[in-house]
Design a protein around this motif. Structure first.
Motif, PDB file in Angstrom:
ATOM      1  N   ALA A  88       0.807  -1.219   0.000  1.00 33.97           N
ATOM      2  CA  ALA A  88       0.000   0.000   0.000  1.00 33.97           C
ATOM      3  C   ALA A  88       0.842   1.271   0.000  1.00 33.97           C
ATOM      4  O   ALA A  88       0.307   2.366  -0.172  1.00 33.97           O
ATOM      5  N   PHE A  89       2.154   1.153   0.190  1.00 37.21           N
ATOM      6  CA  PHE A  89       3.000   2.342   0.311  1.00 37.21           C
ATOM      7  C   PHE A  89       3.406   2.877  -1.058  1.00 37.21           C
ATOM      8  O   PHE A  89       3.877   2.136  -1.916  1.00 37.21           O
ATOM      9  N   ASN A  90       3.221   4.181  -1.236  1.00 38.47           N
ATOM     10  CA  ASN A  90       3.725   4.860  -2.431  1.00 38.47           C
ATOM     11  C   ASN A  90       4.813   5.854  -2.053  1.00 38.47           C
ATOM     12  O   ASN A  90       5.912   5.821  -2.593  1.00 38.47           O
ATOM     13  N   SER A  91       4.502   6.737  -1.110  1.00 35.49           N
ATOM     14  CA  SER A  91       5.495   7.714  -0.649  1.00 35.49           C
ATOM     15  C   SER A  91       5.035   8.291   0.682  1.00 35.49           C
ATOM     16  O   SER A  91       3.881   8.113   1.103  1.00 35.49           O
ATOM     17  N   CYS A  92       5.951   8.992   1.348  1.00 30.21           N
ATOM     18  CA  CYS A  92       5.595   9.721   2.558  1.00 30.21           C
ATOM     19  C   CYS A  92       6.385  11.016   2.577  1.00 30.21           C
ATOM     20  O   CYS A  92       7.382  11.168   1.879  1.00 30.21           O
ATOM     21  N   SER A  93       5.895  11.951   3.372  1.00 30.45           N
ATOM     22  CA  SER A  93       6.561  13.251   3.454  1.00 30.45           C
ATOM     23  C   SER A  93       7.809  13.136   4.308  1.00 30.45           C
ATOM     24  O   SER A  93       7.971  12.214   5.108  1.00 30.45           O
ATOM     25  N   GLU A  94       8.678  14.078   4.124  1.00 26.92           N
ATOM     26  CA  GLU A  94       9.880  14.149   4.953  1.00 26.92           C
ATOM     27  C   GLU A  94       9.586  14.958   6.212  1.00 26.92           C
ATOM     28  O   GLU A  94       8.728  15.842   6.205  1.00 26.92           O
ATOM     29  N   PRO A  95      10.310  14.684   7.296  1.00 27.52           N
ATOM     30  CA  PRO A  95      11.305  13.616   7.438  1.00 27.52           C
ATOM     31  C   PRO A  95      10.633  12.278   7.764  1.00 27.52           C
ATOM     32  O   PRO A  95       9.910  12.163   8.757  1.00 27.52           O
ATOM     33  N   SER A  96      10.863  11.273   6.918  1.00 31.57           N
ATOM     34  CA  SER A  96      10.223   9.970   7.089  1.00 31.57           C
ATOM     35  C   SER A  96      10.637   9.314   8.403  1.00 31.57           C
ATOM     36  O   SER A  96       9.857   8.583   9.016  1.00 31.57           O
ATOM     37  N   GLY A  97      11.867   9.610   8.869  1.00 29.36           N
ATOM     38  CA  GLY A  97      12.314   9.041  10.140  1.00 29.36           C
ATOM     39  C   GLY A  97      11.484   9.537  11.311  1.00 29.36           C
ATOM     40  O   GLY A  97      11.209   8.788  12.254  1.00 29.36           O
ATOM     41  N   GLU A  98      11.073  10.811  11.259  1.00 31.54           N
ATOM     42  CA  GLU A  98      10.242  11.351  12.338  1.00 31.54           C
ATOM     43  C   GLU A  98       8.854  10.734  12.332  1.00 31.54           C
ATOM     44  O   GLU A  98       8.251  10.494  13.376  1.00 31.54           O
ATOM     45  N   LEU A  99       8.317  10.480  11.129  1.00 30.60           N
ATOM     46  CA  LEU A  99       7.015   9.820  11.038  1.00 30.60           C
ATOM     47  C   LEU A  99       7.096   8.420  11.625  1.00 30.60           C
ATOM     48  O   LEU A  99       6.238   8.006  12.421  1.00 30.60           O
ATOM     49  N   ASP A 100       8.136   7.680  11.277  1.00 31.23           N
ATOM     50  CA  ASP A 100       8.330   6.329  11.800  1.00 31.23           C
ATOM     51  C   ASP A 100       8.475   6.354  13.316  1.00 31.23           C
ATOM     52  O   ASP A 100       7.880   5.538  14.033  1.00 31.23           O
ATOM     53  N   ALA A 101       9.242   7.316  13.820  1.00 29.64           N
ATOM     54  CA  ALA A 101       9.446   7.428  15.270  1.00 29.64           C
ATOM     55  C   ALA A 101       8.143   7.760  15.980  1.00 29.64           C
ATOM     56  O   ALA A 101       7.866   7.247  17.077  1.00 29.64           O
ATOM     57  N   MET A 102       7.329   8.622  15.376  1.00 28.36           N
ATOM     58  CA  MET A 102       6.041   8.976  15.973  1.00 28.36           C
ATOM     59  C   MET A 102       5.150   7.741  16.095  1.00 28.36           C
ATOM     60  O   MET A 102       4.487   7.538  17.119  1.00 28.36           O
ATOM     61  N   PHE A 103       5.151   6.886  15.072  1.00 26.53           N
ATOM     62  CA  PHE A 103       4.347   5.666  15.130  1.00 26.53           C
ATOM     63  C   PHE A 103       4.847   4.704  16.204  1.00 26.53           C
ATOM     64  O   PHE A 103       4.072   3.924  16.760  1.00 26.53           O
ATOM     65  N   GLN A 104       6.136   4.746  16.507  1.00 27.94           N
ATOM     66  CA  GLN A 104       6.691   3.846  17.525  1.00 27.94           C
ATOM     67  C   GLN A 104       6.418   4.327  18.947  1.00 27.94           C
ATOM     68  O   GLN A 104       6.283   3.511  19.860  1.00 27.94           O
ATOM     69  N   ARG A 105       6.339   5.655  19.122  1.00 26.52           N
ATOM     70  CA  ARG A 105       6.247   6.151  20.507  1.00 26.52           C
ATOM     71  C   ARG A 105       4.836   6.506  20.961  1.00 26.52           C
ATOM     72  O   ARG A 105       4.583   6.653  22.162  1.00 26.52           O
ATOM     73  N   GLU A 106       3.866   6.642  20.019  1.00 30.23           N
ATOM     74  CA  GLU A 106       2.548   7.116  20.440  1.00 30.23           C
ATOM     75  C   GLU A 106       1.448   6.575  19.534  1.00 30.23           C
ATOM     76  O   GLU A 106       1.710   6.033  18.473  1.00 30.23           O
ATOM     77  N   ARG A 107       0.213   6.730  20.037  1.00 34.08           N
ATOM     78  CA  ARG A 107      -0.950   6.404  19.211  1.00 34.08           C
ATOM     79  C   ARG A 107      -1.177   7.563  18.248  1.00 34.08           C
ATOM     80  O   ARG A 107      -1.427   8.689  18.655  1.00 34.08           O
ATOM     81  N   VAL A 108      -1.096   7.300  16.968  1.00 34.97           N
ATOM     82  CA  VAL A 108      -1.183   8.335  15.947  1.00 34.97           C
ATOM     83  C   VAL A 108      -2.631   8.498  15.485  1.00 34.97           C
ATOM     84  O   VAL A 108      -3.322   7.506  15.213  1.00 34.97           O
ATOM     85  N   THR A 109      -3.078   9.740  15.403  1.00 37.72           N
ATOM     86  CA  THR A 109      -4.383  10.045  14.829  1.00 37.72           C
ATOM     87  C   THR A 109      -4.169  10.472  13.378  1.00 37.72           C
ATOM     88  O   THR A 109      -3.367  11.365  13.104  1.00 37.72           O
ATOM     89  N   ALA A 110      -4.866   9.801  12.465  1.00 40.06           N
ATOM     90  CA  ALA A 110      -4.672  10.040  11.032  1.00 40.06           C
ATOM     91  C   ALA A 110      -6.022  10.097  10.341  1.00 40.06           C
ATOM     92  O   ALA A 110      -6.987   9.469  10.776  1.00 40.06           O
TER      93      ALA A 110
END
Length: 416
Positions: free
Chosen positions: A20-42
């Motif tokens: 399902a992945f096409n692309s993500c905004s930068e910084p992609s590392g911060e997005l990944d870290a956010m998903f690891q540390r908290e419940r993300v609302t999207a």
């Protein structure tokens, strides 16, 4: 095309593994870290332009479902406000203006067909259903221009693909539509302020609007927002997914029967089976990997698994099993199958017109070609004469006609 980031968070790793992945905004590392540390609302937004969502919306609906399965909080944003503007993305002409009553009716019908894909409620990861009319309808024009409009460069807006296409083709782009990207960007900021929403997902064709929302969040709220896009889904042969001779593949059962929905998936091209199982079902990835290695007649069994799993997800297990049984009776056992889609027609009628009315073909010329290739059958017997007139003498003992295109598409015709 840039390489896919190596994510560590459960959701993003699953998102990539499911195709399902096409692309993500930068910084992609911060997005990944956010998903690891908290419940993300999207959130993902859907304008209320029809009575039902269609197969093209399903990747986004499955994204919301995957978010919730990973413990995050999805927002289903209905565009009661933006529908009044018209999204110019991918459109050659101005969208028809809908009245408030029609928009409200469409919204209720669209949500009714898909809300069971998510768990709604007051829990931490329960889904929310929100309508952007709640804030867009209440905006005061001059204050909105001063507070939001000043952050948008017309020069940059003119470079957006949705605008460029219209201008390059010298097709009209109304001022109303030109405001669409401003309002969609504002949705992102408003959802952040109301619900702490930090991520918007979209199809790749909407990426420009998402980037505008990220930029607006930085300018208005000094907050880092994120975007995640899915690919536009085409079949292995390059066709746009979800288009058939009979029209769009709708998700509401009152607009497309569970049998026809099952049959759509059963007709998947061989090389798409594994990809569609990953995208559109909840099946275990190891089992999908096994199924996509099958060949020949065994691959047909994998297609039936896809059809049944996808139909069960949308319409329930009972409807899926019934559709599978109807298909088995109709074209494996040669039966009449009560569960087949049914139309009513006045007899006598020409065979070409009947084939079009049944949705087996889009035009009389297509029906002629089907007959030339021995592909059109009446009561399981190939039709050879395109000038055939079908009357009451052709009715079966059940009092109906059975029209078939090949071995897979069948429709019953009841006389009026």
């Amino acid at each position: 095309m840039t390489a896919t980031p190596q994510f560590q968070s459960e959701f993003l790793r699953t998102f990539v593994a499911r195709g399902a992945f096409n692309s993500c905004s930068e910084p992609s590392g911060e997005l990944d870290a956010m998903f690891q540390r908290e419940r993300v609302t999207a959130y993902i937004g859907f304008d209320c332009t029809a009575k039902s969502m269609h197969i093209g919306n399903l990747v986004q609906l499955m994204t919301l479902r995957r978010l919730q399965q990973a413990g995050h909080k999805p927002i289903l944003l209905m565009g009661g406000g933006t529908t009044k503007l018209g999204d110019p993305s991918g459109k050659d002409e101005v969208r028809k203006i809908l009245g408030s009553e029609q928009i409200a009716e469409n919204k209720a019908s669209m949500v009714s067909g898909v809300r069971h894909l998510l768990k709604f409620g007051d829990g931490a990861s329960d889904a929310l259903m929100v309508d952007n009319a709640d804030w867009l309808d209440r905006l005061e024009y001059i204050p909105f221009l001063r507070d939001v409009g000043r952050h948008f460069s017309v020069n940059r807006m003119l470079t957006m693909e949705s605008v460029k296409i219209r201008l390059d083709r010298e097709q009209p782009l109304s001022f109303l539509e030109f405001n669409y990207m401003v309002c969609q960007a504002y949705d992102f900021v408003e959802l952040y302020k109301r619900f702490g929403c930090r991520l918007q997902s979209c199809g790749s064709d909407q990426w420009g609007n998402v980037v505008s929302g990220i930029d607006l969040g930085r300018r208005m709220e000094s907050i880092q927002l994120f975007g995640l896009s899915t690919p536009l889904i085409t079949t292995a042969s390059g066709a746009k997914m979800g288009k058939t001779a009979a029209g769009a593949v709708w998700l509401n059962q009152d607009m497309l029967s569970a049998y026809d929905y099952w049959q759509f998936w059963r007709n998947t091209e061989d090389s798409d089976v594994g990809r569609f199982l990953r995208l559109f079902t909840d099946m275990n990835l190891d089992e999908i990997a096994r199924l996509e290695t099958l060949q020949g007649a065994e691959l047909n069994e994998a297609k039936k698994v896809l059809a049944t799993q996808a139909t069960a997800l949308l319409h329930g297990r009972d409807a899926a099993e019934k559709a599978a049984a109807t298909a088995r009776q109709a074209f494996e056992q040669g039966g009449m199958a009560e569960g087949l889609p049914t139309i009513s027609a006045k007899l006598p009628e020409g065979i070409l017109n009947l084939a079009v009315a049944a949705g087996l073909v889009a035009s009389n010329s297509e029906a002629r070609k089907l007959i030339e290739n021995n592909g059109l059958k009446l009561n399981d017997v190939a039709v050879s004469n395109p000038k055939l007139t079908v009357d009451l003498t052709s009715l079966t003992s059940e009092g109906v006609l059975k029209l078939s295109s090949g071995k897979k598409k069948h429709v019953l015709v009841k006389p009026l």
